[in-house]
Design a protein around this motif. Structure first.
Motif, mmCIF file in Angstrom:
data_model
loop_
_atom_site.group_PDB
_atom_site.id
_atom_site.type_symbol
_atom_site.label_atom_id
_atom_site.label_comp_id
_atom_site.label_asym_id
_atom_site.label_seq_id
_atom_site.Cartn_x
_atom_site.Cartn_y
_atom_site.Cartn_z
ATOM 1 N N ASP A 1 37.440 25.504 2.711
ATOM 2 C CA ASP A 1 37.068 27.032 2.289
ATOM 3 C C ASP A 1 38.176 27.773 2.560
ATOM 4 O OD1 ASP A 1 34.522 26.295 1.977
ATOM 5 O OD2 ASP A 1 33.627 27.216 4.023
ATOM 6 N N ASP A 20 38.846 19.965 7.659
ATOM 7 C CA ASP A 20 37.411 20.479 7.595
ATOM 8 C C ASP A 20 37.197 20.840 6.223
ATOM 9 O OD1 ASP A 20 35.135 21.816 7.999
ATOM 10 O OD2 ASP A 20 36.003 23.511 8.721
ATOM 11 N N SER A 37 32.637 22.879 10.774
ATOM 12 C CA SER A 37 33.516 23.977 11.174
ATOM 13 C C SER A 37 33.517 24.371 12.510
ATOM 14 C CB SER A 37 33.356 25.293 10.185
ATOM 15 O OG SER A 37 33.739 24.850 8.853
ATOM 16 N N ARG A 88 26.020 30.670 1.861
ATOM 17 C CA ARG A 88 25.693 29.393 1.461
ATOM 18 C C ARG A 88 24.377 29.462 0.328
ATOM 19 N NH1 ARG A 88 29.878 28.437 2.691
ATOM 20 N NH2 ARG A 88 30.855 26.522 3.621
HETATM 21 MG MG MG Z 1 32.283 24.557 7.137
#
Ligand code: MG
Ligand code: GTP
Length: 172
Positions: A38, A78, A22, A123
């Protein structure tokens, strides 16, 4: 390092979580050129991390990619793109629109990716998940050509990734 990319292509970024996909996308393309898994999970499920929303998210992502490619707009995906079936969908979408599928692999040491991942509040998976991704990446690299990717750029290590420059090739 110069990365040659056909002016009209579908670019698949390939890399484990924390490899910097990203970040790389944000450095080289406009945000509207980049379709991130995402973002689409967020759109369909209000939660960018909801893995159970992945099927719907990718369906919408492919739909948007198709519209962009039909209009002649370079499109970057992505997502980790570590699974053959995920990449096959992208190659198919590219072919349906007569566009070249290109893979840019970001290959960083797992330890670097893990350090970055641990520092991210968004994350929360454990190290074994990242190790599995690393194995999938190793396997993936050798398969990209036969899967139909017409250009494959493998950027090895953080220095090669940060030094990369994209150069657009005119097709006609
Ligand atoms: Mg990413
Ligand atoms: P996923 O979306 O989880 O698959 O990860 P990603 O591959 O998109 O990684 P991302 O670009 O989000 O980078 C992960 C973390 O590493 C972020 O906190 C970034 O700020 C950081 N990061 C990315 N590239 C670099 C880099 O070149 N140098 C440093 N120091 N940090 C970086």
């Amino acid at each position: 390092m110069i990365i040659d990319v056909p002016e009209l292509s579908l670019v698949a970024l390939v890399g484990i979580s924390g490899s910097g996909k990203s970040t790389f996308a944000g450095q080289h393309w406009k945000s509207t050129q980049v379709l991130s898994s995402d973002f689409f999970r967020g759109l369909v499920a209000d939660d960018e991390n909801d893995q159970s929303a992945s099927a719907d998210a990718f369906e919408v992502l492919h739909y948007v990619a198709g519209k962009r490619l039909a209009a002649g707009r370079l499109t970057v995906v992505d997502a980790t793109n570590l699974q053959a079936h995920a990449r096959a969908g992208l190659v198919k979408t590219a072919r349906e629109h007569d566009v070249l599928p290109v893979a840019i692999v970001l290959d960083v040491p797992e330890s670097v990716a893990w350090e970055r991942t641990e520092a991210r509040p968004d994350r929360t998976f454990d190290r074994r998940v990242l190790s599995r991704m690393s194995r999938d990446l190793r396997r993936s690299i050798g398969q990209l050509a036969k899967e139909g990717f017409r250009k494959i750029h493998v950027l090895r290590g953080v220095d090669e990734i940060s030094a990369a420059e994209i150069r657009y090739e005119k097709l006609f």
